[in-house]
Design a protein around this motif. Structure first.
Motif, PDB file in Angstrom:
ATOM      1  N   MET A 218      -6.079   5.961  -7.458  1.00  0.00           N
ATOM      2  CA  MET A 218      -6.204   5.751  -6.021  1.00  0.00           C
ATOM      3  C   MET A 218      -7.659   5.668  -5.592  1.00  0.00           C
ATOM      4  N   THR A 219      -7.874   5.153  -4.382  1.00  0.00           N
ATOM      5  CA  THR A 219      -9.179   5.220  -3.735  1.00  0.00           C
ATOM      6  C   THR A 219      -9.226   6.499  -2.916  1.00  0.00           C
TER       7      THR A 219
ATOM      8  N   HIS B 112     -15.183  -3.821   4.075  1.00  0.00           N
ATOM      9  CA  HIS B 112     -14.693  -3.092   2.902  1.00  0.00           C
ATOM     10  C   HIS B 112     -13.653  -3.880   2.104  1.00  0.00           C
TER      11      HIS B 112
ATOM     12  N   ILE C  47     -10.500  -4.805   2.777  1.00  0.00           N
ATOM     13  CA  ILE C  47      -9.221  -4.100   2.777  1.00  0.00           C
ATOM     14  C   ILE C  47      -8.300  -4.739   3.812  1.00  0.00           C
TER      15      ILE C  47
ATOM     16  N   GLY D 258      -5.838  10.001  -0.397  1.00  0.00           N
ATOM     17  CA  GLY D 258      -6.345   8.725  -0.876  1.00  0.00           C
ATOM     18  C   GLY D 258      -5.449   7.580  -0.446  1.00  0.00           C
TER      19      GLY D 258
ATOM     20  N   ASP E  16      -5.055  -1.931  -6.796  1.00  0.00           N
ATOM     21  CA  ASP E  16      -5.349  -0.845  -7.736  1.00  0.00           C
ATOM     22  C   ASP E  16      -4.407  -0.896  -8.935  1.00  0.00           C
TER      23      ASP E  16
ATOM     24  N   TYR F  19       0.832  -1.201   0.000  1.00  0.00           N
ATOM     25  CA  TYR F  19       0.000   0.000   0.000  1.00  0.00           C
ATOM     26  C   TYR F  19       0.868   1.253   0.000  1.00  0.00           C
TER      27      TYR F  19
ATOM     28  N   ASP G 112     -12.009   7.771  -1.304  1.00  0.00           N
ATOM     29  CA  ASP G 112     -12.864   7.645  -0.120  1.00  0.00           C
ATOM     30  C   ASP G 112     -12.240   6.606   0.806  1.00  0.00           C
ATOM     31  N   VAL G 113     -11.359   7.061   1.696  1.00  0.00           N
ATOM     32  CA  VAL G 113     -10.558   6.147   2.514  1.00  0.00           C
ATOM     33  C   VAL G 113     -11.245   5.866   3.850  1.00  0.00           C
TER      34      VAL G 113
END
Length: 281
Positions: free
Chosen positions: A232-233, A255, A257, A172, A178, A160, A235-236
């Motif tokens: 990127m995401t 989620h 993750i 993000g 991703d 990450y 909405d973290v």
């Protein structure tokens, strides 16, 4: 709670059999995005567990085709081992999957299985995440080309990167998932087009294919050169230091993750990874 209550049973575990070739393991790892696959051998007395084939082994021995020469010995546990004891083995040995063996392969337990047990309240999850979070945080700049960000994650040896904007604040999260989602494998082509550039560049991926959380040997892999902010995401999911391991585990399962940034107000102060929650056990 014991491992037998949380494991994936043998009937649902896909294995590879020796004798066989590296392609047998590659196909499984590519489809399932796991880090390893159990290896068995059929004998006159039935099925015999021999070890695992890992992505690292395939990467480090790209010219070895025989499965028997790629097999690694790994820690094994029994079904009556406690979840806490299994978590300790995972943490101390750096294993994300443990075979359950009692004469023969009975099943597999993963880090995610343990996280689910924490989320369900089956094992202790009262420790606050402020005591478990890692204060060393891997970060990438949102304006960096994705090709450069991929190399940064690889060199940092983490899956990450917390993405920072021009003001230095978190904007993000970028993960290997991703990156893999937009990677394109090119078979047998000399011209890599808009790839990571040519073979002379420092971050060229000659001979690498994106699979799961790591990479598999093949021809060339192309990555977009657009900036990280486009992949990127934004909405973290975040936690504060007072949230419990059980609450963090519930967020990870909900989620899908493996890491959650730790915030104090609006300030980034740490990262909570799934393996950190296992340390809490």
């Amino acid at each position: 709670m014991n491992v037998a209550d949380a494991m994936t049973p043998r009937s649902e575990v896909v294995t590879v059999t020796i004798p066989g070739t590296r392609d047998d393991a590659l196909e499984y790892l590519q489809e399932q995005a796991f880090s390893s696959v159990p290896v068995i051998k059929e004998t006159d007395d039935g099925e015999e567990f021999r070890g695992i084939i890992s992505r690292d082994a395939l990467i480090e021995s790209p010219d070895e085709d025989q499965l028997a020469l790629l097999v690694e010995e790994v820690p094994t546990i029994s079904g009556d081992t406690s979840i806490e004891a299994a978590a300790q083995v995972m943490v101390e040995d750096g294993e994300r999957r443990l075979p359950i063996v009692d004469g023969r392969l009975e099943g597999i337990i993963t880090v995610t299985d343990v996280i689910r047990s924490i989320a369900n309240g089956d094992v202790g999850g009262d420790t606050v995440v402020g005591d478990l979070a890692n204060r060393d945080i891997n970060c990438v700049y949102e304006g960096s080309p994705l090709t450069v960000a991929e190399r940064e994650l690889s060199h940092a040896n983490v899956p990450y990167g917390v993405v920072l904007g021009d003001d230095g604040d978190m904007s993000g999260m970028l993960t290997e998932v991703d990156i893999i989602a937009v990677a394109r494998v090119v078979e047998g082509e000399d011209d890599t087009g808009d790839s990571i550039a040519n073979q002379d560049d420092d971050w060229a991926w000659e001979g690498i294919k994106a699979v799961g959380g790591r990479y598999m040997p093949t021809r060339n892999v192309e990555l977009p050169v657009e900036p990280v902010r486009e992949f990127m995401t934004a909405d973290v999911v975040t936690v504060n230091k007072r949230r419990t391991a059980e609450e963090a585990a519930q967020l990870m399962i909900e989620h899908d993750i493996e890491q959650i940034p730790l915030l104090s107000g609006d300030e980034l102060t740490g990262i909570v990874r799934d393996i950190d929650l296992l340390r809490g056990l």
